[in-house]
Design a protein around this motif. Sequence first.
Motif, PDB file in Angstrom:
ATOM      1  N   ARG A  70       0.409  -9.231  -1.297  1.00 58.52           N
ATOM      2  CA  ARG A  70       0.594  -8.131  -0.584  1.00 58.52           C
ATOM      3  C   ARG A  70       1.050  -8.343   0.966  1.00 58.52           C
ATOM      4  O   ARG A  70       0.681  -8.964   1.620  1.00 58.52           O
ATOM      5  CB  ARG A  70      -0.631  -7.145  -0.689  1.00 58.52           C
ATOM      6  N   CYS A  71       1.739  -7.016   1.389  1.00 58.76           N
ATOM      7  CA  CYS A  71       2.371  -7.138   2.547  1.00 58.76           C
ATOM      8  C   CYS A  71       1.003  -6.981   3.609  1.00 58.76           C
ATOM      9  O   CYS A  71      -0.042  -5.853   3.451  1.00 58.76           O
ATOM     10  CB  CYS A  71       3.051  -5.803   2.766  1.00 58.76           C
ATOM     11  N   PHE A  72       1.006  -7.722   4.579  1.00 53.66           N
ATOM     12  CA  PHE A  72      -0.106  -7.703   5.630  1.00 53.66           C
ATOM     13  C   PHE A  72      -0.065  -6.807   6.424  1.00 53.66           C
ATOM     14  O   PHE A  72      -1.259  -6.107   7.025  1.00 53.66           O
ATOM     15  CB  PHE A  72      -0.059  -9.184   6.519  1.00 53.66           C
ATOM     16  N   HIS A  73       1.028  -5.879   6.595  1.00 50.39           N
ATOM     17  CA  HIS A  73       1.211  -4.850   7.374  1.00 50.39           C
ATOM     18  C   HIS A  73       1.126  -3.431   6.567  1.00 50.39           C
ATOM     19  O   HIS A  73      -0.031  -2.660   7.300  1.00 50.39           O
ATOM     20  CB  HIS A  73       2.464  -4.786   8.119  1.00 50.39           C
ATOM     21  N   CYS A  74       1.602  -3.262   5.613  1.00 48.13           N
ATOM     22  CA  CYS A  74       1.074  -1.840   5.085  1.00 48.13           C
ATOM     23  C   CYS A  74       0.605  -2.140   3.735  1.00 48.13           C
ATOM     24  O   CYS A  74       0.102  -1.012   3.088  1.00 48.13           O
ATOM     25  CB  CYS A  74       2.721  -1.425   4.888  1.00 48.13           C
ATOM     26  N   GLY A  75       0.199  -3.242   3.166  1.00 50.86           N
ATOM     27  CA  GLY A  75      -0.370  -3.399   1.892  1.00 50.86           C
ATOM     28  C   GLY A  75       0.307  -3.070   0.684  1.00 50.86           C
ATOM     29  O   GLY A  75      -0.360  -3.278  -0.565  1.00 50.86           O
ATOM     30  N   ALA A  76       1.613  -3.238   0.693  1.00 50.01           N
ATOM     31  CA  ALA A  76       2.578  -2.865  -0.503  1.00 50.01           C
ATOM     32  C   ALA A  76       2.569  -4.292  -1.200  1.00 50.01           C
ATOM     33  O   ALA A  76       2.558  -5.371  -0.617  1.00 50.01           O
ATOM     34  CB  ALA A  76       3.807  -2.573   0.071  1.00 50.01           C
ATOM     35  N   PRO A  77       2.397  -4.201  -2.615  1.00 51.20           N
ATOM     36  CA  PRO A  77       2.645  -5.461  -3.212  1.00 51.20           C
ATOM     37  C   PRO A  77       4.109  -6.440  -2.982  1.00 51.20           C
ATOM     38  O   PRO A  77       4.916  -5.646  -2.932  1.00 51.20           O
ATOM     39  CB  PRO A  77       2.552  -4.990  -4.807  1.00 51.20           C
ATOM     40  N   LEU A  78       3.866  -7.584  -2.852  1.00 51.54           N
ATOM     41  CA  LEU A  78       5.034  -8.480  -2.834  1.00 51.54           C
ATOM     42  C   LEU A  78       5.317  -9.250  -3.958  1.00 51.54           C
ATOM     43  O   LEU A  78       4.518  -9.626  -5.083  1.00 51.54           O
ATOM     44  CB  LEU A  78       4.730  -9.607  -1.640  1.00 51.54           C
ATOM     45  N   ALA A  79       6.547  -9.526  -4.491  1.00 48.15           N
ATOM     46  CA  ALA A  79       7.111 -10.121  -5.386  1.00 48.15           C
ATOM     47  C   ALA A  79       6.391 -11.675  -5.453  1.00 48.15           C
ATOM     48  O   ALA A  79       6.130 -12.148  -4.381  1.00 48.15           O
ATOM     49  CB  ALA A  79       8.678 -10.294  -5.641  1.00 48.15           C
ATOM     50  N   LYS A 105       9.508  -4.967   1.399  1.00 43.17           N
ATOM     51  CA  LYS A 105      10.691  -3.799   1.183  1.00 43.17           C
ATOM     52  C   LYS A 105      10.527  -2.679   1.605  1.00 43.17           C
ATOM     53  O   LYS A 105      11.311  -1.788   2.026  1.00 43.17           O
ATOM     54  CB  LYS A 105      11.131  -3.771  -0.387  1.00 43.17           C
ATOM     55  N   TYR A 106       9.278  -2.307   1.939  1.00 37.83           N
ATOM     56  CA  TYR A 106       8.826  -1.051   2.714  1.00 37.83           C
ATOM     57  C   TYR A 106       9.091  -1.016   4.126  1.00 37.83           C
ATOM     58  O   TYR A 106       9.519  -0.198   4.518  1.00 37.83           O
ATOM     59  CB  TYR A 106       7.470  -0.513   2.199  1.00 37.83           C
ATOM     60  N   CYS A 107       8.034  -1.921   4.671  1.00 37.48           N
ATOM     61  CA  CYS A 107       8.192  -1.888   6.267  1.00 37.48           C
ATOM     62  C   CYS A 107       8.920  -3.249   6.755  1.00 37.48           C
ATOM     63  O   CYS A 107       8.934  -3.256   7.759  1.00 37.48           O
ATOM     64  CB  CYS A 107       6.811  -2.012   6.590  1.00 37.48           C
ATOM     65  N   THR A 108       9.650  -3.933   5.894  1.00 36.32           N
ATOM     66  CA  THR A 108      10.353  -5.216   6.344  1.00 36.32           C
ATOM     67  C   THR A 108       9.548  -6.097   7.141  1.00 36.32           C
ATOM     68  O   THR A 108      10.006  -6.845   8.109  1.00 36.32           O
ATOM     69  CB  THR A 108      11.617  -4.768   7.199  1.00 36.32           C
ATOM     70  N   HIS A 146       7.572  -9.411   7.754  1.00 39.92           N
ATOM     71  CA  HIS A 146       7.532 -10.852   7.351  1.00 39.92           C
ATOM     72  C   HIS A 146       6.141 -11.465   6.915  1.00 39.92           C
ATOM     73  O   HIS A 146       5.383 -11.524   8.051  1.00 39.92           O
ATOM     74  CB  HIS A 146       8.237 -11.861   8.446  1.00 39.92           C
ATOM     75  N   ASN A 147       5.990 -11.947   5.808  1.00 38.40           N
ATOM     76  CA  ASN A 147       4.721 -12.170   5.255  1.00 38.40           C
ATOM     77  C   ASN A 147       4.769 -13.723   4.947  1.00 38.40           C
ATOM     78  O   ASN A 147       5.696 -14.289   4.647  1.00 38.40           O
ATOM     79  CB  ASN A 147       4.421 -11.422   4.145  1.00 38.40           C
ATOM     80  N   GLY A 148       3.593 -14.434   4.699  1.00 38.85           N
ATOM     81  CA  GLY A 148       3.741 -15.879   4.542  1.00 38.85           C
ATOM     82  C   GLY A 148       4.127 -15.924   3.058  1.00 38.85           C
ATOM     83  O   GLY A 148       3.944 -14.937   2.212  1.00 38.85           O
TER      84      GLY A 148
END
Length: 241
Positions: free
Chosen positions: A28-37, A16-19, A21-23
Amino acid sequence: MTGEQHLGGKIARICKYCTHHNGPADNRCFHCGAPLAAAVEHGMNKLETVEKAALAAAPVVVPAVAVAGIPLIKDIFKNIPQWIAILGLVALVVIAGIFVVKFSSTGPPAQDTATASTQLPDQLRRAASCQRQADGDRCVIAAGDPLLGGDLYASQDMSFTVQQTTVEGLNDAIKRWRRGADEVVEDDSVFAAVGSEGTVWYANTRTGVRLETTAFATPRAARTFLSRSGLATAPPPGTRR
């Protein structure tokens, strides 16, 4: 909130921060490290599951339905004759009722237009009013018609009958008329004669038509009518060819 996108039955988790697409297994987001639901993995489409289940059950369900329906089909065919009889009776009653109402309100149907009389010569057909009867056509010529001019019929309506008959019937009539005629005017493919009582007899072997009138005032009047009406080609008495 993390967005989700279906890809081939899996869910791609979008940051939701950098949009990015993660697996589906990433926390956590592979790009920015933000937590994912938490991811929800769809192993199989529900619709596909239902379709497969229905196909698997078809070999068992379809024959069972068909077998269960056989007694019902037999009952239907068993009752068809009875229902046909009932419906036929109802239809006859309805038709009879309609006919009675129509007949009582309008009276008996008018007689059909005559047919044998249509084979007569033009001048006679135009002068006569004809109706079909059980044994042929009955025709009437009004007293004032020019065809009866000169008091040929004592100033009264003149009637005659026309029939279209078989060759045998026509030949029998011609033989009988020939024997009883007061005067035979023509005797070929067309037979025309005046009877002993002043009647006109006519038969046409080409059309099968025979005609007979009521008695004229005199045999001479009958002879004149034969020529004037076109039934005979010979001229009326007292005229020159």
